[in-house]
Design a protein around this motif. Structure first.
Motif, PDB file in Angstrom:
ATOM      1  N   CYS A   1       0.759   0.807   4.222  1.00  0.00           N
ATOM      2  CA  CYS A   1       0.173   0.571   2.904  1.00  0.00           C
ATOM      3  C   CYS A   1       0.116   1.922   2.202  1.00  0.00           C
ATOM      4  O   CYS A   1       0.448   2.953   2.795  1.00  0.00           O
ATOM      5  CB  CYS A   1      -1.235  -0.012   3.016  1.00  0.00           C
ATOM      6  SG  CYS A   1      -1.326  -1.600   3.868  1.00  0.00           S
TER       7      CYS A   1
ATOM      8  N   TYR B   1      -5.177  -0.697  -2.489  1.00  0.00           N
ATOM      9  CA  TYR B   1      -4.060  -0.418  -1.587  1.00  0.00           C
ATOM     10  C   TYR B   1      -2.841  -1.246  -1.970  1.00  0.00           C
ATOM     11  O   TYR B   1      -2.945  -2.455  -2.229  1.00  0.00           O
ATOM     12  CB  TYR B   1      -4.455  -0.729  -0.141  1.00  0.00           C
ATOM     13  CG  TYR B   1      -5.489   0.235   0.398  1.00  0.00           C
ATOM     14  CD1 TYR B   1      -5.111   1.451   0.967  1.00  0.00           C
ATOM     15  CD2 TYR B   1      -6.845  -0.055   0.315  1.00  0.00           C
ATOM     16  CE1 TYR B   1      -6.061   2.346   1.452  1.00  0.00           C
ATOM     17  CE2 TYR B   1      -7.801   0.826   0.796  1.00  0.00           C
ATOM     18  CZ  TYR B   1      -7.400   2.028   1.362  1.00  0.00           C
ATOM     19  OH  TYR B   1      -8.338   2.914   1.837  1.00  0.00           O
TER      20      TYR B   1
ATOM     21  N   ALA C   1       0.559  -2.966  -0.800  1.00  0.00           N
ATOM     22  CA  ALA C   1       0.995  -3.538   0.470  1.00  0.00           C
ATOM     23  C   ALA C   1       2.027  -4.622   0.205  1.00  0.00           C
ATOM     24  O   ALA C   1       2.151  -5.134  -0.915  1.00  0.00           O
ATOM     25  CB  ALA C   1      -0.196  -4.127   1.226  1.00  0.00           C
TER      26      ALA C   1
END
Length: 844
Positions: free
Chosen positions: A324, A504, A506
């Protein structure tokens, strides 16, 4: 058209494909032949507002206003205005689209006026998808056929992620909206011939690796290498293992690693992709024939075809691990196995890119709250937003189907997502929904809360919509560092949502995984993702699909007929857009009461006469900033805070907070946007030593909103300056990040370095980009920012010349003026690129 690259020599067999493309484009002498698609997405409304205002200015100068008209084809895709107001329900898509139209009707009506009165402008209506994905799947030609004359497709876009099309072998890059408007009016792009860095891919990726893992690894690597202002061309046998969607994912995040372009030359896989997306056989035939004849068709496994580069770096795909990026920047990559420890380290670290400065005794803070009649608990790292969003990943069937297969296995194991987590799925085109449904995985995604909420950028741009009140109250009560996880390309502070301090990036499967876990404080290798109703511990490895599983589904369900069916009706699919009535007068009739569309003051008092360059005398510093100040810090796109200067302006005009909409939707109104400049709640100003959209009015010592302080300086007739560190203006290609400072009275910015597009935008608005000489910084020179600055601008200017700065303390030092070409100096003398274009058209 004057060649943009007049110094290129004849390419050879060892030339990079990028070099060959530039050479052939430089040989085109007729602007009618150099067909550049200007993809005006978020800059669409500001561009049309500027054109309307330019027509007014030309009329006032006794010219023909219809000269202000695009001479190059312009595709304007409306994709940034839809917001996640509704989610988790099957009717979320329709409700969000209806609300989008109700909120933005005036803007859409204005754009429809533009499509009527400006020639060469095609508008793709709202609800069609994200511009870069629509371009990849539908708009891109790869090779133009102009009455039997063939030449490479090229693209200039008003969004920095325009580079996504480089994955298909079309040379494209993002520019600021201001520069793009000039290109649309026939002005060639001016740039310093860039270095071409070769990026060699080799090795074989692990079967559990996604394209998102690869691009986040490349992003961190190239940021470390340093490729700002350079072109990157990918080569080597590893490229042959990547699909076009994989390549496009890597090319899409080019701005995050700082390059101008990230180019993948066309090969057999490219042609197969064109066939898969429904392009006609005769088109594929002439594309292949032309590119082979021109030396631009590549066999990545043939080492003899490897070009010569300025510099070569490489990546072994076998070393890539699931990862990530965050919590505040896309280049800060973290292996998934280290996410828990990294987040916990960030909690206590000093405030910064990897720090939240939370006292150790508060790391275990937990706040209980009620939601839908049940009690839940939030702590630091709790996930409150999980969004599969953005063209970066939703254009890639492998990761989207991977997310669907993971959802299927999760449901089969009896897993779920807590109901207070704001889950959403916003694909980049209708094709995605088509193959998710046909493959049977859409139902499982829906059961986990990932219903389709719209076709647009949505959470990635900050249109994440409101969180439940009880969730916001719990976050506020505990002063929690709550988390958002998204499959986007940017996670800058304050961008995704004001209540998610940690965000984050991802892959789509990981977005669902973290949603199920409910926290980023988890080690998926050692801890179960959840415990099902039978008491069984389920690990991520139990539900993670392999690359072979995904490819088997993709081969069966991602087929040409899907693309043809979706794109055959793309310009007619929105009934409300089709029924929208707009005027057709060549001059726009401005409504003084409008809070969306307003005639900007950029051309007030414009005459044909040029004024000589003036030195800046006794300027105050409005803001003293650090490194990596993004265009989201300078000109936020998300919600308008109720206590902001922009909110006060709207309230004075009778609007309620529910009617504020977003800064992004108000970009046709300079009064709102000026007040929104530097209004990001996460802006860190050294004058205050804290995050706040405020500054100190130095003459009085008062702490004020940035706009209010600038107004005080303006009333006193005082010029303003901004001090900054490295990578000033990184992020989006937001033209309002230059227009806003111009309206605040900022005459120059002094920084250690600039991101390419923002520097160009400053030039386009006549704001001087100054750069410290090597070895100099504000700290090394002992600058506090409380001094008054005089910058001496000579009458005879040359590119990248040094000029003297004198402080009221008597200290002097030299800085470099970042006007990089003679053309940029011409724009500066005219007070900006649009002023120059008006005068040029009147003279011609």
């Amino acid at each position: 058209m004057v060649s943009p690259f007049p110094y290129l020599v004849q390419p050879t067999s060892s030339s990079s494909c990028l070099f060959v493309v530039l050479y052939y484009l430089s040989e085109l002498v007729l602007s009618a032949c150099l067909s550049v698609d200007i993809v005006c997405l978020y800059s669409g409304v500001p561009a049309v507002v500027d054109f309307a205002a330019m027509r007014d200015a030309v009329m006032k100068l006794d010219g023909d206003p219809e000269k202000i008209n695009p001479v190059c084809p312009a595709d304007l895709v409306i994709d940034h205005s839809i917001q996640v107001d509704f989610n988790r329900k099957s009717d979320s898509l329709q409700k969000n689209q209806d609300l989008e139209f109700d909120r933005n009707r005036e803007r859409f009506q204005f754009l429809k006026w533009g499509s009527k009165v400006f020639k060469n402008m095609r508008i793709i209506p709202p609800g069609s998808g994200i511009v870069h994905q629509v371009n990849l799947e539908y708009l891109a030609r790869v090779v133009f056929n102009y009455d039997g004359f063939f030449y490479p497709d090229s693209l200039v876009g008003t969004d920095s992620h325009t580079t996504m099309i480089d994955g298909l072998g079309v040379l494209g890059w993002g520019v600021g909206g201001i520069e793009a408007e000039a290109v649309m009016l026939g002005q060639p792009i001016s740039m310093v011939l860039p270095e071409v860095v070769g990026y060699k891919l080799h090795g074989t990726p692990d079967k559990l690796i996604t394209s998102t893992d690869i691009v986040l690894t490349v992003t961190k690597h190239l940021r470390q290498v340093g490729v700002v202002g350079k072109f990157v061309e990918f080569f080597g046998p590893g490229v042959a293992q990547l699909s076009i969607a994989d390549r496009a994912t890597i090319a899409n995040m080019c701005p995050e690693y700082g390059a101008t372009a990230a180019f993948f030359p066309v090969d057999d896989i490219s042609v197969k992709y064109l066939e898969q997306t429904g392009r006609e056989p005769e088109t594929l035939a002439y594309i292949t024939k032309y590119l082979k004849a021109a030396g631009m068709f590549r066999d990545y496994n043939n080492i003899a075809q490897d070009p010569d580069f300025t510099h070569v770096v490489q990546l072994d795909l076998g070393t890539v691990v699931p990862c990530c990026s965050g919590p505040k920047r896309p280049q800060d990559r973290i292996p998934v196995s280290e996410m828990k420890t990294d987040f916990e380290s960030c909690l206590g670290a000093k405030q910064g890119f990897k720090g939240f400065q939370v006292a150790p005794e508060r790391h275990s803070t937990a706040v209980t709250f009620q939601f839908s009649g049940k009690e839940y608990t939030l702590g630091h790292g709790s996930v409150v937003i999980a969004a599969i969003t953005s063209c970066t990943n939703t254009s890639n069937p492998s990761v989207m189907l991977g997310a669907g297969l993971l959802a299927k296995k999760a449901i089969e194991y009896g897993l779920n997502v807590k109901p207070y987590i704001k889950t959403s799925l916003s694909p980049g085109s209708g094709v995605v929904t088509y193959y998710l449904k046909k493959s049977g995985v859409m139902d499982f995604m829906s059961q986990l809360g990932f219903e389709v909420v719209g076709y647009g950028c949505m959470t990635c741009i900050g249109n994440s919509g409101p969180l439940p009140d009880s969730v916001v109250e719990a976050i506020t009560k505990g002063d929690l560092v709550a988390a958002g996880v998204l499959s986007g390309n940017r996670n800058f502070e304050g961008r995704v949502h004001p209540n998610t301090r940690a965000n984050y990036l991802a892959s789509p499967p990981l977005v669902i995984a973290y949603a199920i876990a409910g926290t980023v404080r988890i080690d998926f290798e050692k801890e179960p993702i959840a415990v099902n109703s039978e008491g069984r511990q389920i690990f991520l490895r139990d539900i993670w699909p392999t690359r072979d599983e995904i490819q088997a589904v993709e081969r069966t369900f991602v087929i040409p007929s899907m693309f043809r069916e979706v794109y055959d009706k793309i310009e007619k699919v929105n009934d409300r857009w089709n029924s929208l009535v707009a005027p057709s007068d060549k001059l726009y009739t401005w409504d003084d009461k409008s809070t969306y569309i307003k005639s900007p003051p950029f051309f007030d008092g414009l005459t044909m006469k040029l004024s000589p360059p003036e030195s800046i005398k006794d300027a105050y510093v409005l803001l003293n900033l650090g490194d990596s100040v993004t265009t989201d810090h300078i000109s936020p796109a998300g919600n308008i805070a109720r206590n902001s200067a922009a909110a006060r302006y709207l309230t004075e005009r009778g609007l309620t907070p529910r009617e504020y909409n977003s800064y992004g939707s108000r970009r046709g109104n300079d009064a709102v946007m000026a007040r929104g400049t530097f209004a990001n709640i996460r802006l860190f100003n050294k004058f205050l030593d804290k995050q706040a959209p405020q500054t100190i009015h130095l003459p009085t010592g008062d702490t004020l909103d940035v706009f209010d302080a600038a107004e005080r300086y303006r009333q006193s007739g005082v010029p303003l300056l901004v001090l900054a560190g490295k990578e000033y203006g990184s992020g989006s290609s937001r033209d309002w990040a230059a227009k806003g400072p111009f309206l605040l009275g900022i005459k120059a910015v002094l920084a250690e370095s600039y991101e390419r597009i923002h520097r160009s935008n400053l030039v386009g608005m006549g704001v001087i980009p100054l750069e410290y000489l090597p070895g100099d910084t504000a700290a090394s020179l002992g600058l506090s920012g409380r001094e008054r600055y005089s910058i001496f601008i000579p009458q005879q200017l040359t590119p990248r010349m040094t000029v003297d700065v004198e402080l009221d303390t008597g200290m002097t030092f030299k800085v470099r003026m970042r006007f990089d070409t003679d053309v940029e100096l011409t724009y500066f003398r005219h007070g900006g690129i649009l002023n120059y274009m008006i005068r040029k058209m009147l003279q011609n």
